[in-house]
Design an enzyme around this catalytic site. Structure first.
Site, PDB file in Angstrom:
ATOM      1  N   LEU A 139     -34.400  -2.859 -40.057  1.00  0.00           N
ATOM      2  CA  LEU A 139     -33.220  -1.999 -40.055  1.00  0.00           C
ATOM      3  C   LEU A 139     -33.091  -1.219 -41.355  1.00  0.00           C
ATOM      4  O   LEU A 139     -32.722  -0.041 -41.354  1.00  0.00           O
ATOM      5  CB  LEU A 139     -31.962  -2.840 -39.822  1.00  0.00           C
ATOM      6  CG  LEU A 139     -31.906  -3.675 -38.550  1.00  0.00           C
ATOM      7  CD1 LEU A 139     -30.593  -4.445 -38.473  1.00  0.00           C
ATOM      8  CD2 LEU A 139     -32.099  -2.821 -37.307  1.00  0.00           C
TER       9      LEU A 139
ATOM     10  N   ASP B 289     -35.556  -5.012 -52.281  1.00  0.00           N
ATOM     11  CA  ASP B 289     -36.151  -6.004 -51.389  1.00  0.00           C
ATOM     12  C   ASP B 289     -36.978  -6.983 -52.216  1.00  0.00           C
ATOM     13  O   ASP B 289     -37.486  -6.631 -53.287  1.00  0.00           O
ATOM     14  CB  ASP B 289     -37.053  -5.314 -50.358  1.00  0.00           C
ATOM     15  CG  ASP B 289     -37.247  -6.144 -49.093  1.00  0.00           C
ATOM     16  OD1 ASP B 289     -36.701  -5.754 -48.045  1.00  0.00           O
ATOM     17  OD2 ASP B 289     -37.931  -7.181 -49.153  1.00  0.00           O
TER      18      ASP B 289
ATOM     19  N   TYR C 195     -26.764 -19.309 -39.289  1.00  0.00           N
ATOM     20  CA  TYR C 195     -26.831 -17.852 -39.158  1.00  0.00           C
ATOM     21  C   TYR C 195     -25.494 -17.284 -38.691  1.00  0.00           C
ATOM     22  O   TYR C 195     -24.979 -16.309 -39.249  1.00  0.00           O
ATOM     23  CB  TYR C 195     -27.949 -17.488 -38.185  1.00  0.00           C
ATOM     24  CG  TYR C 195     -28.195 -16.011 -38.054  1.00  0.00           C
ATOM     25  CD1 TYR C 195     -28.808 -15.296 -39.080  1.00  0.00           C
ATOM     26  CD2 TYR C 195     -27.832 -15.316 -36.909  1.00  0.00           C
ATOM     27  CE1 TYR C 195     -29.042 -13.932 -38.964  1.00  0.00           C
ATOM     28  CE2 TYR C 195     -28.065 -13.962 -36.771  1.00  0.00           C
ATOM     29  CZ  TYR C 195     -28.669 -13.274 -37.803  1.00  0.00           C
ATOM     30  OH  TYR C 195     -28.898 -11.927 -37.691  1.00  0.00           O
TER      31      TYR C 195
ATOM     32  N   PHE D 221     -32.530  -6.468 -31.732  1.00  0.00           N
ATOM     33  CA  PHE D 221     -33.205  -5.277 -32.228  1.00  0.00           C
ATOM     34  C   PHE D 221     -34.681  -5.550 -32.501  1.00  0.00           C
ATOM     35  O   PHE D 221     -35.082  -6.672 -32.793  1.00  0.00           O
ATOM     36  CB  PHE D 221     -32.515  -4.768 -33.498  1.00  0.00           C
ATOM     37  CG  PHE D 221     -31.439  -3.759 -33.215  1.00  0.00           C
ATOM     38  CD1 PHE D 221     -31.573  -2.437 -33.607  1.00  0.00           C
ATOM     39  CD2 PHE D 221     -30.295  -4.132 -32.532  1.00  0.00           C
ATOM     40  CE1 PHE D 221     -30.591  -1.508 -33.327  1.00  0.00           C
ATOM     41  CE2 PHE D 221     -29.306  -3.212 -32.238  1.00  0.00           C
ATOM     42  CZ  PHE D 221     -29.451  -1.887 -32.642  1.00  0.00           C
TER      43      PHE D 221
END
Length: 255
Positions: A17, A36, A161, A194
């Site tokens: 994403l 990142d 999560y 996704f």
């Protein structure tokens, strides 16, 4: 806020994403710093995106790493007026299994990266944005977080999560209210299923089965569609304090 004037920090921007968002933002005229942990993917991606992209290696849960990325953003592009939080991790583990109770350190790790990491980036980025001169609408910045439909319909094995993503949903409105006086808007996107690197490791038959669970369109969501919504949030000044599901009308079952 217009994309041509946007300077964005995108966490987790080396893939999935975040990478899709970085590509769309740059195509629309923005300048982007990708944050990142994966320098092997992040640095080449920034080079591929061109002169309006930079890469900063770091962990979103580290104050020093995030501050360094913000310092890079200011040094390279002169400031910051958009943050997109895409960094996150997940694991599948029942609260109690044949191996015993869910390891507490694993639960803490997911909460630290997904929830605390998101807030860490928000607080530091907002402090930098607060020093911006407001635009004609009084805006100084926009913050976009990534939750998940698991925040609302967490499945078996998703306790950590779902808790981390539910926390992101829960803090969206109060942070938007906190930052209203600074002219900073805050929204959250809650994606469904996704097509990200995590799902890319699955067999094609499994991917097709997952996509078929979506009422319409019956397929996996695309990073470009997440990026499109992120751009629309930046450009629409009335979007604030809201969590927007991006899921093709998917409602997850227990398994």
């Amino acid at each position: 806020m217009h994309m041509q004037n946007t300077i964005a920090l995108i966490t987790g921007g080396a893939s999935g994403l975040g990478a899709g968002t970085a590509a769309r933002f740059i195509k629309a005229g923005a300048r982007v710093v990708i944050l990142d942990r994966d320098a092997d993917q992040g640095a080449p991606l920034a080079a591929e995106l061109g002169e309006r992209a930079r890469f900063a290696v770091g962990d979103v849960s580290s104050e020093a790493d995030v501050q360094a990325a913000l310092d890079t953003t200011r040094a390279e592009f002169g400031g910051l007026n958009a943050l997109v939080n895409c960094a996150g991790i997940g694991l599948a583990m029942r609260t109690v299994s044949s191996r015993g109770p869910h390891p507490l350190e694993l639960f803490e790790t997911v909460i630290r990266v997904n929830l605390i990491g998101s807030f860490n980036c928000i607080r530091l980025a907002a402090a930098l944005m607060a020093g911006n001169a407001p635009n004609d609408a009084g805006e100084r910045g926009v913050i976009i977080n990534s939750a998940s439909v698991a925040a609302f319909e967490g499945q078996i094995g998703q306790a950590a999560y779902a808790a981390s993503k539910g926390g992101i949903v829960g803090m969206t409105l109060p942070i938007a209210r906190d930052l209203a006086r600074n002219g900073i808007r805050v929204c959250t996107i809650a994606p469904g299923i996704f097509d990200t690197p995590l799902l890319g490791e699955l067999a094609e038959a499994v991917r097709e089965s997952l996509g078929a669970q979506v009422p319409f369109p019956q397929r996996l969501g695309l990073p470009a569609e997440y990026a499109q919504l992120a751009q629309q949030i930046i450009e629409n000044p009335m979007l604030n304090g809201e969590t927007i599901r991006l899921d093709g009308a998917l409602r997850m079952g227990s398994t």
